[in-house]
Design a protein around this motif. Structure first.
Motif, PDB file in Angstrom:
ATOM      1  N   GLU A 168       0.828  -1.198   0.000  1.00 15.17           N
ATOM      2  CA  GLU A 168       0.000   0.000   0.000  1.00 15.17           C
ATOM      3  C   GLU A 168       0.865   1.252   0.000  1.00 15.17           C
ATOM      4  O   GLU A 168       0.606   2.203  -0.729  1.00 15.17           O
ATOM      5  CB  GLU A 168      -0.933  -0.014   1.223  1.00 15.17           C
ATOM      6  N   ARG A 169       1.907   1.194   0.786  1.00 14.86           N
ATOM      7  CA  ARG A 169       2.827   2.334   0.818  1.00 14.86           C
ATOM      8  C   ARG A 169       3.382   2.592  -0.582  1.00 14.86           C
ATOM      9  O   ARG A 169       3.474   3.725  -1.013  1.00 14.86           O
ATOM     10  CB  ARG A 169       4.007   2.040   1.752  1.00 14.86           C
ATOM     11  N   GLU A 170       3.711   1.479  -1.241  1.00 18.29           N
ATOM     12  CA  GLU A 170       4.279   1.625  -2.574  1.00 18.29           C
ATOM     13  C   GLU A 170       3.282   2.302  -3.516  1.00 18.29           C
ATOM     14  O   GLU A 170       3.630   3.186  -4.297  1.00 18.29           O
ATOM     15  CB  GLU A 170       4.679   0.219  -3.105  1.00 18.29           C
ATOM     16  N   THR A 171       2.028   1.884  -3.403  1.00 23.07           N
ATOM     17  CA  THR A 171       0.984   2.500  -4.232  1.00 23.07           C
ATOM     18  C   THR A 171       0.922   3.999  -3.998  1.00 23.07           C
ATOM     19  O   THR A 171       0.868   4.796  -4.931  1.00 23.07           O
ATOM     20  CB  THR A 171      -0.392   1.905  -3.887  1.00 23.07           C
ATOM     21  N   ILE A 172       0.945   4.368  -2.742  1.00 27.53           N
ATOM     22  CA  ILE A 172       0.840   5.784  -2.420  1.00 27.53           C
ATOM     23  C   ILE A 172       2.029   6.558  -2.963  1.00 27.53           C
ATOM     24  O   ILE A 172       1.876   7.650  -3.511  1.00 27.53           O
ATOM     25  CB  ILE A 172       0.705   5.988  -0.900  1.00 27.53           C
ATOM     26  N   ARG A 173       3.197   5.955  -2.837  1.00 30.36           N
ATOM     27  CA  ARG A 173       4.388   6.638  -3.344  1.00 30.36           C
ATOM     28  C   ARG A 173       4.318   6.860  -4.855  1.00 30.36           C
ATOM     29  O   ARG A 173       4.961   7.751  -5.380  1.00 30.36           O
ATOM     30  CB  ARG A 173       5.644   5.856  -2.976  1.00 30.36           C
ATOM     31  N   SER A 174       3.519   6.034  -5.516  1.00 32.63           N
ATOM     32  CA  SER A 174       3.457   6.151  -6.976  1.00 32.63           C
ATOM     33  C   SER A 174       2.392   7.153  -7.439  1.00 32.63           C
ATOM     34  O   SER A 174       2.228   7.384  -8.635  1.00 32.63           O
ATOM     35  CB  SER A 174       3.146   4.782  -7.578  1.00 32.63           C
ATOM     36  N   LEU A 175       1.669   7.725  -6.519  1.00 33.82           N
ATOM     37  CA  LEU A 175       0.581   8.628  -6.916  1.00 33.82           C
ATOM     38  C   LEU A 175       1.081   9.988  -7.372  1.00 33.82           C
ATOM     39  O   LEU A 175       2.180  10.410  -7.023  1.00 33.82           O
ATOM     40  CB  LEU A 175      -0.380   8.844  -5.742  1.00 33.82           C
ATOM     41  N   ALA A 176       0.236  10.646  -8.138  1.00 32.82           N
ATOM     42  CA  ALA A 176       0.571  11.994  -8.596  1.00 32.82           C
ATOM     43  C   ALA A 176       0.064  13.025  -7.588  1.00 32.82           C
ATOM     44  O   ALA A 176      -0.758  13.872  -7.896  1.00 32.82           O
ATOM     45  CB  ALA A 176      -0.038  12.245  -9.966  1.00 32.82           C
ATOM     46  N   VAL A 177       0.554  12.909  -6.364  1.00 33.89           N
ATOM     47  CA  VAL A 177       0.152  13.878  -5.337  1.00 33.89           C
ATOM     48  C   VAL A 177       0.953  15.141  -5.521  1.00 33.89           C
ATOM     49  O   VAL A 177       2.139  15.075  -5.840  1.00 33.89           O
ATOM     50  CB  VAL A 177       0.503  13.398  -3.918  1.00 33.89           C
ATOM     51  N   SER A 178       0.336  16.266  -5.281  1.00 33.44           N
ATOM     52  CA  SER A 178       1.140  17.476  -5.239  1.00 33.44           C
ATOM     53  C   SER A 178       0.746  18.280  -4.019  1.00 33.44           C
ATOM     54  O   SER A 178      -0.369  18.189  -3.515  1.00 33.44           O
ATOM     55  CB  SER A 178       0.948  18.289  -6.515  1.00 33.44           C
ATOM     56  N   GLU A 179       1.697  19.031  -3.532  1.00 35.02           N
ATOM     57  CA  GLU A 179       1.431  19.865  -2.385  1.00 35.02           C
ATOM     58  C   GLU A 179       1.123  21.254  -2.932  1.00 35.02           C
ATOM     59  O   GLU A 179       1.818  21.750  -3.806  1.00 35.02           O
ATOM     60  CB  GLU A 179       2.670  19.902  -1.484  1.00 35.02           C
ATOM     61  N   LEU A 186      -6.096   3.984  -5.901  1.00 34.08           N
ATOM     62  CA  LEU A 186      -6.231   3.694  -4.478  1.00 34.08           C
ATOM     63  C   LEU A 186      -7.142   2.498  -4.254  1.00 34.08           C
ATOM     64  O   LEU A 186      -6.845   1.618  -3.450  1.00 34.08           O
ATOM     65  CB  LEU A 186      -6.803   4.896  -3.737  1.00 34.08           C
ATOM     66  N   SER A 187      -8.256   2.483  -4.978  1.00 34.35           N
ATOM     67  CA  SER A 187      -9.226   1.408  -4.758  1.00 34.35           C
ATOM     68  C   SER A 187      -8.599   0.052  -5.016  1.00 34.35           C
ATOM     69  O   SER A 187      -8.963  -0.936  -4.398  1.00 34.35           O
ATOM     70  CB  SER A 187     -10.466   1.613  -5.631  1.00 34.35           C
ATOM     71  N   ILE A 188      -7.633  -0.006  -5.917  1.00 31.15           N
ATOM     72  CA  ILE A 188      -6.994  -1.281  -6.212  1.00 31.15           C
ATOM     73  C   ILE A 188      -5.760  -1.509  -5.334  1.00 31.15           C
ATOM     74  O   ILE A 188      -5.633  -2.532  -4.678  1.00 31.15           O
ATOM     75  CB  ILE A 188      -6.579  -1.333  -7.702  1.00 31.15           C
ATOM     76  N   GLY A 189      -4.881  -0.514  -5.303  1.00 27.14           N
ATOM     77  CA  GLY A 189      -3.601  -0.734  -4.656  1.00 27.14           C
ATOM     78  C   GLY A 189      -3.562  -0.471  -3.163  1.00 27.14           C
ATOM     79  O   GLY A 189      -2.654  -0.946  -2.479  1.00 27.14           O
ATOM     80  N   ALA A 190      -4.513   0.293  -2.649  1.00 23.68           N
ATOM     81  CA  ALA A 190      -4.488   0.601  -1.222  1.00 23.68           C
ATOM     82  C   ALA A 190      -5.909   0.701  -0.690  1.00 23.68           C
ATOM     83  O   ALA A 190      -6.362   1.760  -0.271  1.00 23.68           O
ATOM     84  CB  ALA A 190      -3.727   1.897  -0.976  1.00 23.68           C
ATOM     85  N   PRO A 191      -6.604  -0.450  -0.704  1.00 28.51           N
ATOM     86  CA  PRO A 191      -8.016  -0.433  -0.325  1.00 28.51           C
ATOM     87  C   PRO A 191      -8.258   0.174   1.048  1.00 28.51           C
ATOM     88  O   PRO A 191      -9.291   0.789   1.282  1.00 28.51           O
ATOM     89  CB  PRO A 191      -8.417  -1.906  -0.357  1.00 28.51           C
TER      90      PRO A 191
END
Lengths: 250, 250
Positions: free
Chosen positions: B25-36, B118-123
């Motif tokens: 799950e952590r890995e999924t989050i790290r791969s997201l296009a989050v921006s601050e 998220l729904s797939i990689g970090a339910p």
DNA sequence: CGCCCACTTGAGTAAGATCAACCCGAGTGG
DNA sequence: CCACTCGGGTTGATCTTACTCAAGTGGGCG
């Protein structure tokens, strides 16, 4: 028992949610441990403070959702109908309000584990859960606006119009009048008034030929005129989102 | 830019959500296009009626979420802080209220597509979205209870206690006093009063040595006594659910 | 210096709550 | 079948709360 999932599927596709699904998603839903539950008029469906790990959807009939406050007063938070979520199940785990059946009521109950199956096997359905909760939030916010910043007549009309929209949305056609099997006291507790004052407000609305509410039935004389009068915009009730809004300028 | 996802991950694990995650799950989050994103004090973060397909989380600073009503009045629906969802993004697609920065504010923005990842990689993260929206709903309902069925002094104390709890939850330790950079008018619009009356209520609270609110700072003289006085139960704010409730009798 | 905005205080008013009857129709039990 | 009860609903009189209108104060900033 195999029948319930099929009805549940229909509920999603043809009910207020109008969800378009792919066969794989349908299959997921058919595999769920859904059960249909029935409650007689007056029965208690949920009670505050109790665990409710399963998800509960209203299917037919009228319910009233309320909270008995520690100061002896009562808040009626909603009058849920077909398609509405009655408990947020294992998402929250505990119910913060009670739900009672105002008429005979049937519901769909989803076992706690199923919510996870949904998030994996039918993400779109899961998303629509999210959408449903978000809509409830919107409804609550709008009620808050009514109670804190609209005059009693306006709030009452607002509620009646809102229920009319929700009813048409849920497939129960409404043309100016519909059943609303609650008391003036229930209404008062939903709108932040005493039942005595509620009575006078309803009286004035009758006298001015705006709306009548009598014997559990609402009659709107001219829904469009009422909408214009209180500037009611039903968009907050929509579940699909038409995509008409402009993007936020940077 | 690779930095934002890491901070975002920390936000989930150590922020108010206190989410326990597995490495996948952590890995999924790290791969997201989050921006601050950063907003200066006074800036507008979101405006009613505009599209907001991305998810926006408050990270630091104070915001105010409100709705300008068509009758000219204003409803302040919340004072969101670290961990709160500012927009429900593509879930709803459109924002029904405005959000403005009351101090300098930083947020995390999640691109529309990421919600599906998220729904797939970090339910579990996905689920916590639902939890977050459900909590907002609970907060709104509780405010509704305040505005419709509690006396002005009680509602004010309720709000101050609620904010204190939310602040401690979000990691900003509070011991009886905290910054609350809003005006009496903002408070009034959140509690369904006029600002003049709000002023008198605050005055009485000071005189009775219950709470002071001055220069954007709240001081609770005896939080426990206040909780007892208004029968405040913070459980509706919890995000994890302890599992203490009894099951509903059949 | 002077303006603006938030806050404060006072006086009068109006909206809703409270208190107190009373009506009426649907049960219920003698 | 009728008397009784009970839960809405309705109405009037009075009181309280919070709103409105109006006039300051005081600090911060250009």
């Amino acid at each position: 028992m195999r029948e319930a999932p099929a009805k549940f599927l229909k509920f999603f596709e043809e009910g207020p949610l109008r969800l378009k699904m792919e066969e794989a998603e349908r299959e997921t839903i058919r595999s769920l441990a859904v059960s249909e539950k029935f409650y007689a008029k007056g029965a208690s469906i949920l009670e505050e403070g109790f665990t409710s790990r399963s998800l509960l959807f209203a299917s037919t009939g009228w319910a009233i959702s309320y909270k008995s406050m520690s100061n002896g007063k009562r808040l009626v938070s909603d009058f849920p109908l077909r398609g509405d979520l009655l408990s947020s199940g294992s998402v929250i785990g505990k119910s913060y309000r009670s739900v009672a059946a105002a008429t005979d009521v049937s519901t769909f109950e989803l076992a706690p584990g199923d919510i996870n199956s949904l998030s994996i096997g039918a993400p779109r359905v899961f998303m629509s859960l999210l959408r449903l909760v978000a809509r409830n939030f919107g409804i609550a916010t709008e009620r808050l606006a009514s109670v804190s910043r609209r005059r009693p007549i306006e709030r009452t009309i607002w509620l009646f119009l809102e229920m009319a929209h929700r009813l048409t949305q849920s497939g129960t056609a409404v043309a100016g009048s519909y059943d609303f099997p609650f008391t003036q006291g229930d209404l008062a507790d939903a709108l932040g008034l005493t039942s005595i004052h509620m009575n006078r407000v309803l009286g004035e609305m009758r006298r001015r030929n705006l709306v009548t509410f009598r014997n559990g039935r609402v009659e709107l004389f001219n829904a469009q005129a009422l909408q214009d009068m209180i500037l009611f915009d039903p968009e907050y009730l929509s579940l699909h989102w038409a995509g008409s809004a402009k993007p936020m300028p940077t």
